[in-house]
Design an enzyme around this catalytic site. Structure first.
Site, short mmCIF file in Angstrom:
data_model
loop_
_atom_site.label_atom_id
_atom_site.label_comp_id
_atom_site.label_asym_id
_atom_site.label_seq_id
_atom_site.Cartn_x
_atom_site.Cartn_y
_atom_site.Cartn_z
N ARG A 115 0.82 -1.22 0.00
CA ARG A 115 0.00 0.00 0.00
C ARG A 115 0.85 1.26 0.00
O ARG A 115 0.38 2.34 -0.38
CB ARG A 115 -1.01 -0.05 1.16
N GLU A 168 6.01 -9.81 15.01
CA GLU A 168 5.40 -10.29 16.26
C GLU A 168 5.66 -11.80 16.40
O GLU A 168 6.05 -12.27 17.45
CB GLU A 168 3.91 -9.99 16.20
P1 AMP Z 1 4.82 -2.59 11.52
O1 AMP Z 1 6.07 -3.14 10.92
O2 AMP Z 1 4.38 -3.32 12.74
O3 AMP Z 1 4.91 -1.09 11.74
O4 AMP Z 1 3.65 -2.83 10.47
C1 AMP Z 1 3.43 -1.97 9.42
C2 AMP Z 1 3.10 -2.70 8.14
O5 AMP Z 1 2.11 -3.70 8.35
C3 AMP Z 1 2.54 -1.74 7.12
O6 AMP Z 1 3.05 -2.09 5.83
C4 AMP Z 1 1.04 -1.94 7.20
O7 AMP Z 1 0.44 -1.89 5.92
C5 AMP Z 1 0.86 -3.31 7.84
N1 AMP Z 1 -0.07 -3.27 9.00
C6 AMP Z 1 0.27 -3.50 10.29
N2 AMP Z 1 -0.79 -3.44 11.11
C7 AMP Z 1 -1.85 -3.13 10.30
C8 AMP Z 1 -3.24 -2.88 10.55
N3 AMP Z 1 -3.77 -2.93 11.78
N4 AMP Z 1 -4.03 -2.57 9.48
C9 AMP Z 1 -3.51 -2.49 8.24
N5 AMP Z 1 -2.22 -2.71 7.94
C10 AMP Z 1 -1.38 -3.03 8.96
#
Ligand code: AMP
Length: 171
Positions: free
Chosen positions: A59, A96
């Site tokens: 995205r 995670e």
């Molecule tokens: P992080 O590495 O934990 O910051 O996760 C960010 C990535 O995971 C981004 O590319 C987001 O598109 C996706 N992502 C994580 N959590 C969500 C969520 N609750 N809703 C949509 N996309 C998420």
């Protein structure tokens, strides 16, 4: 940016139980909202004089490529493993559960460039931090990061300290 909040749809338990997925597809269907988002990023980042926009799969491509076009800057993708066809570098990072990997073409950025990294959402910050590592491994600097949504309670911004972070909606 209150005016786009109603275009972000909460989908409980997607893609797995306990996750509230932030669905941005209604934003994509609203050209005026896309224009406001692009304008907000452009206004926030133009003073940093970026030379390139890097978007994170998938995205981040949607918002990043539109921003790159609006700012008349080149765009480069950071992708999940096995998708990029040319010479590339990789960075692995903790998820995670388990490990994730991101890749970038070796000519995705040039040494000395000033890069803005774009994604739709900042959660724990692991994905964006890995994208920064890729850019930095190639000798460029991440001057800013832009997100449409930031899940503030996960403190992802801490992993990105030292760069300008622009989040349009805090959830
Ligand atoms: P992080 O590495 O934990 O910051 O996760 C960010 C990535 O995971 C981004 O590319 C987001 O598109 C996706 N992502 C994580 N959590 C969500 C969520 N609750 N809703 C949509 N996309 C998420």
């Amino acid at each position: 940016m209150e005016s786009i909040k109603h275009l972000i749809r909460d989908i409980p338990d997607f893609p797995k139980k306990g996750i509230i997925f932030k669905d941005i597809t209604p934003i994509l269907g609203d050209p005026a909202a896309m224009a406001r988002i692009t304008g907000a990023f452009e206004q926030a980042f133009s003073a940093l004089q970026p030379t390139r926009i890097v978007g994170i799969e998938s995205r981040g491509f949607l918002f990043g490529a539109v921003l790159a076009g609006a700012m008349n800057l080149p765009f480069s993708p950071v992708r999940k493993p096995g998708k990029l066809p040319y010479e590339k570098i990789s960075v692995s990072y903790s998820l995670e559960y388990g490990e994730g990997t991101l890749e970038m073409h070796t000519d995705g950025v040039s040494r000395g460039e000033r890069v803005v990294v774009l994604d739709d959402l900042l959660a724990t910050g692991g994905t964006a931090a890995a994208a920064c590592q890729l850019v930095e491994k190639l000798g460029a600097q991440v001057v800013g990061l832009g997100f449409v949504i930031e899940l503030g309670f996960l403190d992802g911004a801490k992993k990105l300290a030292g760069r300008k972070i622009v989040s349009l909606v805090k959830a």
